[in-house]
Design a protein around this motif. Structure first.
Motif, PDB file in Angstrom:
ATOM      1  N   ASN A 245      28.411 176.033  40.222  1.00 46.22           N
ATOM      2  CA  ASN A 245      28.014 174.716  39.741  1.00 46.22           C
ATOM      3  C   ASN A 245      29.008 173.624  40.143  1.00 46.22           C
ATOM      4  N   LEU A 246      29.946 173.992  41.004  1.00 49.13           N
ATOM      5  CA  LEU A 246      30.875 172.986  41.498  1.00 49.13           C
ATOM      6  C   LEU A 246      30.354 172.464  42.823  1.00 49.13           C
ATOM      7  N   ILE A 247      30.388 171.176  42.984  1.00 48.50           N
ATOM      8  CA  ILE A 247      29.854 170.608  44.216  1.00 48.50           C
ATOM      9  C   ILE A 247      30.888 169.707  44.850  1.00 48.50           C
ATOM     10  N   ASN A 248      30.675 169.484  46.097  1.00 48.58           N
ATOM     11  CA  ASN A 248      31.624 168.701  46.864  1.00 48.58           C
ATOM     12  C   ASN A 248      31.156 167.260  46.940  1.00 48.58           C
ATOM     13  N   TYR A 249      31.640 166.440  46.030  1.00 49.91           N
ATOM     14  CA  TYR A 249      31.257 165.038  46.071  1.00 49.91           C
ATOM     15  C   TYR A 249      31.889 164.398  47.276  1.00 49.91           C
ATOM     16  N   PRO A 250      31.084 163.971  48.248  1.00 46.49           N
ATOM     17  CA  PRO A 250      31.658 163.533  49.514  1.00 46.49           C
ATOM     18  C   PRO A 250      32.481 162.264  49.375  1.00 46.49           C
ATOM     19  N   ASN A 251      32.059 161.347  48.512  1.00 45.31           N
ATOM     20  CA  ASN A 251      32.821 160.108  48.426  1.00 45.31           C
ATOM     21  C   ASN A 251      32.662 159.481  47.062  1.00 45.31           C
ATOM     22  N   LEU A 252      33.756 158.990  46.522  1.00 44.77           N
ATOM     23  CA  LEU A 252      33.677 158.175  45.331  1.00 44.77           C
ATOM     24  C   LEU A 252      33.286 156.800  45.843  1.00 44.77           C
ATOM     25  N   LYS A 253      32.132 156.328  45.390  1.00 43.24           N
ATOM     26  CA  LYS A 253      31.572 155.097  45.923  1.00 43.24           C
ATOM     27  C   LYS A 253      32.535 153.925  45.791  1.00 43.24           C
ATOM     28  N   LYS A 254      32.760 153.285  46.909  1.00 36.73           N
ATOM     29  CA  LYS A 254      33.525 152.040  46.889  1.00 36.73           C
ATOM     30  C   LYS A 254      32.627 150.945  47.433  1.00 36.73           C
TER      31      LYS A 254
ATOM     32  N   THR B  16      45.664 167.376  36.122  1.00 38.38           N
ATOM     33  CA  THR B  16      46.237 167.738  37.414  1.00 38.38           C
ATOM     34  C   THR B  16      45.325 168.645  38.235  1.00 38.38           C
ATOM     35  N   GLU B  17      44.296 169.183  37.595  1.00 33.86           N
ATOM     36  CA  GLU B  17      43.330 169.969  38.367  1.00 33.86           C
ATOM     37  C   GLU B  17      41.957 169.874  37.700  1.00 33.86           C
ATOM     38  N   ALA B  18      40.998 169.402  38.462  1.00 29.76           N
ATOM     39  CA  ALA B  18      39.632 169.281  37.949  1.00 29.76           C
ATOM     40  C   ALA B  18      38.672 169.296  39.124  1.00 29.76           C
ATOM     41  N   TYR B  19      37.420 169.656  38.836  1.00 26.01           N
ATOM     42  CA  TYR B  19      36.396 169.730  39.880  1.00 26.01           C
ATOM     43  C   TYR B  19      35.135 169.011  39.428  1.00 26.01           C
TER      44      TYR B  19
ATOM     45  N   ASP C 106      41.711 165.849  46.445  1.00 30.11           N
ATOM     46  CA  ASP C 106      42.059 166.627  47.631  1.00 30.11           C
ATOM     47  C   ASP C 106      40.768 167.175  48.234  1.00 30.11           C
ATOM     48  N   TYR C 107      40.431 166.709  49.439  1.00 31.06           N
ATOM     49  CA  TYR C 107      39.180 167.124  50.082  1.00 31.06           C
ATOM     50  C   TYR C 107      39.392 168.239  51.104  1.00 31.06           C
ATOM     51  N   ARG C 108      40.609 168.809  51.149  1.00 36.31           N
ATOM     52  CA  ARG C 108      40.886 169.740  52.242  1.00 36.31           C
ATOM     53  C   ARG C 108      40.000 170.974  52.225  1.00 36.31           C
ATOM     54  N   LYS C 109      39.827 171.536  51.016  1.00 37.22           N
ATOM     55  CA  LYS C 109      38.941 172.694  50.944  1.00 37.22           C
ATOM     56  C   LYS C 109      37.499 172.214  51.007  1.00 37.22           C
ATOM     57  N   ARG C 110      36.729 172.769  51.894  1.00 32.16           N
ATOM     58  CA  ARG C 110      35.356 172.287  52.043  1.00 32.16           C
ATOM     59  C   ARG C 110      34.481 172.742  50.884  1.00 32.16           C
ATOM     60  N   SER C 111      34.873 173.821  50.227  1.00 32.41           N
ATOM     61  CA  SER C 111      34.018 174.382  49.182  1.00 32.41           C
ATOM     62  C   SER C 111      33.893 173.457  47.972  1.00 32.41           C
ATOM     63  N   ALA C 112      34.982 172.847  47.555  1.00 37.46           N
ATOM     64  CA  ALA C 112      34.925 171.997  46.361  1.00 37.46           C
ATOM     65  C   ALA C 112      36.069 171.008  46.389  1.00 37.46           C
ATOM     66  N   ALA C 113      35.728 169.739  46.295  1.00 38.02           N
ATOM     67  CA  ALA C 113      36.764 168.712  46.217  1.00 38.02           C
ATOM     68  C   ALA C 113      37.567 168.928  44.941  1.00 38.02           C
ATOM     69  N   ARG C 114      38.883 168.816  45.063  1.00 41.75           N
ATOM     70  CA  ARG C 114      39.749 169.086  43.923  1.00 41.75           C
ATOM     71  C   ARG C 114      40.416 167.786  43.476  1.00 41.75           C
ATOM     72  N   ILE C 115      40.188 167.428  42.231  1.00 39.44           N
ATOM     73  CA  ILE C 115      40.827 166.235  41.677  1.00 39.44           C
ATOM     74  C   ILE C 115      42.237 166.624  41.268  1.00 39.44           C
ATOM     75  N   THR C 116      43.226 165.924  41.809  1.00 41.63           N
ATOM     76  CA  THR C 116      44.609 166.303  41.543  1.00 41.63           C
ATOM     77  C   THR C 116      45.321 165.319  40.611  1.00 41.63           C
ATOM     78  N   GLU C 117      44.715 164.164  40.386  1.00 38.84           N
ATOM     79  CA  GLU C 117      45.294 163.237  39.419  1.00 38.84           C
ATOM     80  C   GLU C 117      44.180 162.400  38.790  1.00 38.84           C
ATOM     81  N   ALA C 118      44.105 162.484  37.471  1.00 40.61           N
ATOM     82  CA  ALA C 118      43.091 161.714  36.740  1.00 40.61           C
ATOM     83  C   ALA C 118      43.580 161.520  35.317  1.00 40.61           C
ATOM     84  N   TYR C 119      43.035 160.494  34.667  1.00 40.71           N
ATOM     85  CA  TYR C 119      43.431 160.182  33.293  1.00 40.71           C
ATOM     86  C   TYR C 119      42.197 159.950  32.439  1.00 40.71           C
TER      87      TYR C 119
END
Lengths: 196, 196
Positions: free
Chosen positions: A3-12, A71-74, B61-74
């Motif tokens: 259920n994890l997906i690769n969001y290609p871009n955070l819309k800007k 520090t880590e989320a998907y 972090d978009y390096r892994k193609r399988s799932a984008a990894r958020i490394t900093e969020a609040y």
């Protein structure tokens, strides 16, 4: 992690186009809808919000007292549409989609779980729809979920022809404020009880 | 960073209590509501979801193609309540609150922006309320936002006495499935048009 997906871009917001046009300055549909809904809220016309993106939070750093840091989320697949709220006692529920195609809207952009959700909303007498932007012709359409679902039930096609959308959806007026006055269309739909 | 807040804990189900009780096995109110809403959705009774926590994403972090990894969020302060959806054509909007107090519910747990949001929902003829759990006596109450707002307008008190809640709110029946049958109360409120 299915259920994890690769969001290609955070819309800007896109860079401003050379051609300045007050009705649409090249902002994303999401941006236009956020401004529209903010405007509607500010004048007390409707309370509609975009839902936050659902995230799977794996690790949080609590060391700084000022603000916990994730520090880590998907990204997770949303189980609903992005927008919902209330207008004149009616429940509104919709998703926003953009396409670069000039001739058709690809149905692959509407996920199965979203179709299921839209169907469930209709069953509860909510007003469910999509807002579809044809980016290259700068047109936005409001398509009722019931019409979309009826099309899918009857057709094996993988896209909606633009001509079909022109006939079956409502063209949304673009302006400065609100940018997309889609509640005018909702008024008409409520009056004619077209939403169920 | 004034809109960043320190979420003290991501709610986890508490460890099972020694005393097993089918009506309430020591789960958090959030868990009980999630199960309740899941049940309501599964039988097609209502479409109500908890909104995801709003996050400010800083680095991905978009390096892994399988799932984008958020490394900093609040965490951000939510601008609305946590739960909304549609039931019988009505828009439902509420927040869930728990207190350990035996005698009162502290109003500090309801944020200013939430009060404003609940008020705006009422103006749109939505059904706005709180679900308040008195954890130590294992009781859940549905308190209409209009009654809460009327209390706040008339009183300088910083809390709602439990006796006031017993008189002015609705006790929610606890069971196995749904855990908290709050839609029964909504039926009654709709019938008596008590929500506006």
């Amino acid at each position: 992690v299915s259920n994890l997906i690769n969001y290609p871009n955070l819309k800007k917001p896109r860079k401003t186009d050379k051609e300045i046009n007050f009705a649409n300055r090249g902002m994303s549909l999401e941006n236009d809808l956020n401004l529209t809904n903010e405007y509607y809220r500010s004048i007390g016309k409707a309370i509609i919000h975009k839902k936050p993106l659902p995230l799977q939070i794996v690790a949080v750093d609590y060391r700084k007292r000022s603000a916990a840091r994730i520090t880590e989320a998907y990204f997770k697949t949303p189980s609903t549409t992005d927008y919902n709220g209330v207008y004149r006692g009616f429940y509104l529920d919709y998703d926003a989609k953009e396409t670069n195609s000039l001739t058709a809207f690809p149905l692959s952009q509407v996920h199965q779980h979203q179709l299921k959700h839209l169907q469930a909303v209709i069953q509860q007498k909510g007003i469910a729809f999509l807002i579809i932007r044809f980016t290259k012709c700068n047109q936005d359409y409001l398509l009722l979920a019931k019409d979309l679902l009826a099309f899918i039930a009857k057709n094996a096609r993988k896209s909606l022809a633009k001509s079909w959308i022109e006939e079956n959806a409502y063209l949304i007026k673009q302006a400065l404020n609100p940018r997309l006055s889609y509640l005018e269309i909702i008024d008409q739909i409520i009056e004619e009880v077209k939403y169920v």
